[in-house]
Structure formats: C-alpha cells, structure tokens
Design an enzyme around this catalytic site. Structure first.
Site, PDB file in Angstrom:
ATOM      1  N   LYS A  58       0.848  -1.189   0.000  1.00  0.00           N
ATOM      2  CA  LYS A  58       0.000   0.000   0.000  1.00  0.00           C
ATOM      3  C   LYS A  58       0.884   1.240   0.000  1.00  0.00           C
ATOM      4  O   LYS A  58       1.716   1.419   0.886  1.00  0.00           O
ATOM      5  CB  LYS A  58      -0.902  -0.001   1.237  1.00  0.00           C
ATOM      6  CG  LYS A  58      -1.695   1.285   1.426  1.00  0.00           C
ATOM      7  CD  LYS A  58      -2.548   1.211   2.686  1.00  0.00           C
ATOM      8  CE  LYS A  58      -3.235   2.534   2.955  1.00  0.00           C
ATOM      9  NZ  LYS A  58      -4.084   2.488   4.168  1.00  0.00           N
ATOM     10  N   VAL A  79     -14.947 -16.420  29.206  1.00  0.00           N
ATOM     11  CA  VAL A  79     -14.945 -15.817  30.538  1.00  0.00           C
ATOM     12  C   VAL A  79     -16.378 -15.672  31.040  1.00  0.00           C
ATOM     13  O   VAL A  79     -17.230 -15.084  30.367  1.00  0.00           O
ATOM     14  CB  VAL A  79     -14.235 -14.452  30.522  1.00  0.00           C
ATOM     15  CG1 VAL A  79     -14.360 -13.769  31.888  1.00  0.00           C
ATOM     16  CG2 VAL A  79     -12.763 -14.619  30.143  1.00  0.00           C
ATOM     17  N   GLU A 100      -8.689   6.283   7.554  1.00  0.00           N
ATOM     18  CA  GLU A 100      -7.250   6.480   7.341  1.00  0.00           C
ATOM     19  C   GLU A 100      -6.431   5.285   7.849  1.00  0.00           C
ATOM     20  O   GLU A 100      -5.252   5.417   8.164  1.00  0.00           O
ATOM     21  CB  GLU A 100      -6.792   7.774   8.007  1.00  0.00           C
ATOM     22  CG  GLU A 100      -7.148   9.033   7.216  1.00  0.00           C
ATOM     23  CD  GLU A 100      -6.245   9.266   6.012  1.00  0.00           C
ATOM     24  OE1 GLU A 100      -5.222   8.582   5.896  1.00  0.00           O
ATOM     25  OE2 GLU A 100      -6.565  10.160   5.186  1.00  0.00           O
TER      26      GLU A 100
END
Length: 501
Positions: free
Chosen positions: A76, A183, A341
C-alpha cells in the site's frame, strides 16, 4: 524485578499482536497467557495499514516476504479518495514527502506561489509514492537515481485473520500459553479494586497481576468489570454502521493503494489482497437503511461476493481511560474510529509500544497510568480530527447526509489547524502526532481548502528559478519511477517458488 503474570483476554489481531510483542521483549520468567473462545467471532481491526506496521514487524524479526505470503498481503502506497470533494473528483493521501524543501521553508509554500503564477503542476506530481502508485510500480530501499529523493515509505493490505493466526504461531512457539474458553466472571481484589482473575464457564480460574483487554466492543474488563466509561464522539463522527463483504478480483489490475469512495450516506472502502478484495460501506443509519446500504455495497464490487455480508454497529469514540487500575485496553475494547485512514491496527501497535515503555513490575502506579492515558488521549484526539477533516472540508451538498456533515461544528483543535492553513499555508505537527505535515497538506488541498497567501520567504526567488526548481523535482521523481519494476512483478517476487498468485 519480580516476574509478572500477564493475562490477555481475547485474541484476534489485537490480542495476538500484544502476545507476540510482549513475549518477544519481556523476560522468560514473566508468564503470558491469552484466553480466547472459538465460539466468539472476531470483528477484525482492519486489513489496511500505515507504514508504522513495518516497524512492528521488524521488531518481531518478521521476514517481509514470508509475512506477505502468510497473510495474502499486498503493498500500500497511500489512500485514494474518490468523490469526496465533489462528484468526479479524486485525490490521494500518499505516504512520504511532497516535493523537497528549500532553505528554511517547506516545499508547499513554493508550490502555492508557483501555482498562482501558473508554473506548477498539481500536487501529486511532486509525490514519489503517488506517481509510483499510478504507474503501478514499486521498489524497496534507497532511491536509485538521485541522492535528493527519500526512500519510498509503504504499508500493507493483508487478511487480518491470517495475520492473527501468523502471530499466534510465533507467540505460542515463544512460550505464550493459549487457553480456550469463555470468561464467565471477573474477580476483583476487595482492597485495591484491581482485577485479580477470571473464571471461565467450565469453572477454571486464572489469576494474574496485569491484564490486557482485547475482548472487542464488549470491553469485558475495562468496561464490564471496571466501568471505565466512554467518550462518545458521534456528534462529530456521524457514521454508526458498517457492512463488509469480500469479493473476487474482477478485471481491474492489482492496485497498490486503498480505495475510499464517498457514497450518498457514507463511504466505501476497497482493500485489494492477493486472493480477494475486502469491501465495506460505512454509513449513517439516519440517512440510509441497513438493507439499502448492503444493496449499495453489493452493487459496487469488482467481482462476485465470496461470503454473506457482515453488518456492524458502533459508536465512534474511546474509553475515558485506556489504562484503568491494572487493566489496559487494546483494539476495539479501547474504542472505535471508522477506518478511513487505516488507523485501527496502528492504534493497537501504539498502545503496545506505550505499554512496553511504562509496564509496571508490581502494583500499577496511578501516575504511570495517568501518563499512559494522557498520551493515548492526545493520539486518539488528533486522529479523530484528521478523520473529521475529510467530512467537513467538502463541496458536496447533493444529499442530506453531506449537508449534515458540512453543518457539524468541529473540535477547536481541528478548527485551529484549518484556519492556520487558510491564513498562510501553515501546518504544524505537535509532539508525537501521527499524521505528518505532508498528510495534512494532501487532504486539505485535496478537499479544497485554499490558503489566502503563502509564506513570504517563498518570494525570495525569481519566477524562472521557481519554475526550474519545481520542474527539477518532478523530473527526479519521473526518472525514479521509470526505473522501478512493475507492481505485478514485485508482488510475484515476494512469493516462494511454487506458490501460485
């Protein structure tokens, strides 16, 4: 230093990144146990990254070619934004430098002056990464043709589930104990209020000194047990839904960038891997139904869908404390910002790095936790501002969604950054702020924010010299890109002999 018992709750990308890194750097006498259940699926914190992921992999001694093969990874060079500023418009937030500074001044001030004089190309001509990306070329290492160019930074696209599995193999080989189980109860110390241990549904109990919560949106420890609280940022980040689906490669060649296309009620990501393309539509439920969002996504794929669409709900924001008592939250347990982003995996990485610097050897000191939280808050808030910028600075008013986005009042920190740039093209990177001046420059220019003037030092050279200076930079970049190998050949060379594309 007394050995510590560290328990990680939850696997996935965040959990196994933490386990692999802690095992790599902590003394062997410290025990690291990861508890996860195969019955609980993982959302995955993203498939697109930013260049800092290479530092993480390098620290673990990971061979890049081996990693790319194991995760079906690709390269990328940046993110291309389509239809964000206005319909039909494209720009790229490419990694790396833009141009080359001259004297005391950053490049973009000279570019602003040259553009006004009509002797400059568009900003992308001065980005090595963007020119290489659009030419579909790639190389590693130092530039070959000019000592004045910087090395081309890059990140990865990869299958997050395969990355988690790859790190799990490494972590377990190093001594991390994986416990399969769910859990059922979290036990706390009556005196300190710290988490003392967890009990699984089958009755097994595990005690620890320090806990890392990677349990996803549930925040089993950080919220379920400690009731830390959540800072809701939905007044700035309106999107609250996503639908994701992988698809086959179509006729489009492999592209070395993440795609982000603005839609009527949100935006769509496109992440090309070796074996498939990852796709998703992030949207606001006030402006489109889940069914219509899914239909929009399925109508905009490169090839046939390879799975049933996965629907997600979220509230943008973060925990009020990432470190509370003896628990640190990572990944979705720490908060969520839409992946515009590609910061999800970076925030996990940053949290692990911060923890390694401040890890206690005994009872966690409140002063250390407070500093961890201060640094975390700063990083999260600046990333938040950068994401808001994409939605606020736009000419689009063609749908109610975009009109609502334009009307949002932005945080004061972002408003100040925008006004500094408008006033005189000024961009300042504060402390360890993630995004560079080049990143802010590309998005602000790409989204149509125009400075009223440039720095006066840019007037110190004549127009002919200015034109020559910019042309020289553009020529250096063109020469460097021309001698790079094709992106397809580069990817093929990362695979071991006999491994098909």
């Amino acid at each position: 230093m007394n050995p510590m018992r560290i328990i990680i709750i939850g696997g996935g990308t965040a959990g196994w990144m933490a386990a692999a890194c802690l095992r790599r750097f902590l003394p062997e006498s410290w025990s690291i146990r990861l508890i996860e259940s195969d019955q609980i699926g993982t959302v995955g914190v993203g498939e697109a990254t930013i260049p800092q992921i290479r530092l993480f992999n390098d620290a673990l001694g990971i061979d890049e070619n081996e990693f790319l093969t194991a995760t079906q990874g690709t390269i990328k060079l940046g993110i291309e934004f389509s239809d964000w500023t206005r319909l039909g418009h494209r720009y790229m937030h490419a990694f790396g430098a833009i141009g080359r500074g001259l004297g005391l001044l950053e490049f973009h001030h000279y570019w602003l002056r040259a553009r006004a004089a009509g002797v400059a190309n568009s900003l992308d001509h001065y980005s090595l990464n963007e020119q290489a990306a659009h030419a579909r070329r790639m190389q590693r290492g130092a530039p070959r043709t000019s000592p004045y160019l910087l090395e081309m930074p890059y990140a990865y696209h990869f299958d997050a589930a395969l990355y988690a599995a790859y790190l799990r193999r490494r972590a377990e080989a190093g001594g991390v104990e994986r416990v399969e189980g769910k859990v059922a109860d979290v036990r706390r110390d009556g005196a300190s209020g710290h988490v003392a241990g967890v009990t699984l549904t089958d009755g097994r109990a595990f005690d620890g000194d320090f806990f890392i919560d990677c349990s996803g949106f549930r925040g089993l420890l950080i919220e379920g047990a400690l009731e830390t609280g959540y800072d809701d940022w939905s007044r700035w980040l309106l999107n609250d839904r996503a639908v994701a689906v992988p698809c086959a490669h179509g006729d489009t060649p492999q592209l070395p960038w993440t795609g982000a296309t603005a839609r009527a009620a949100g935006w769509q990501w496109r992440i090309p891997l070796q074996h498939r393309i990852g796709n998703g539509y992030v949207y606001c439920s006030d402006h489109i139904s889940d069914d219509d969002a899914e239909a929009t996504l399925l109508a905009n794929l490169d090839g046939p869908a390879q799975a049933e669409p996965n629907r997600l709900r979220f509230t943008s924001g973060k925990r009020r404390k990432h470190w509370n008592r003896n628990v640190v939250a990572l990944g979705l347990a720490s908060g969520f910002m839409e992946p515009l982003e590609s910061t999800s995996i970076h925030l996990v990485q940053a949290g692990i790095s911060r923890l390694l610097k401040m890890l206690p050897s005994g009872a966690a000191d409140p002063a250390v936790a407070a500093e961890f939280n201060r640094q975390s808050d700063f990083e999260w808030e600046r990333i938040r501002d950068f994401i808001i910028l994409h939605f606020k600075a736009t000419e689009r008013d063609d749908t109610p969604y975009w009109r609502d986005r334009a009307a949002v009042e932005v945080p004061d920190t972002l408003a100040a950054k925008i006004e500094l740039f408008r006033a005189q093209g000024l961009i300042f990177r504060e402390h360890e702020e993630l995004f560079t001046e080049s990143g802010w420059l590309q998005v602000m220019v790409g989204q149509g924010i125009e400075p009223r003037r440039w720095h006066p030092l840019a007037d110190g050279i004549g127009e002919a010299e200015l034109a020559q200076y910019l042309a020289g930079i553009s020529l250096m970049i063109d020469r460097e890109v021309a001698q790079m190998e094709s992106y397809d050949r580069f990817l093929a060379a990362t695979r071991p002999i006999g491994v098909p594309a």
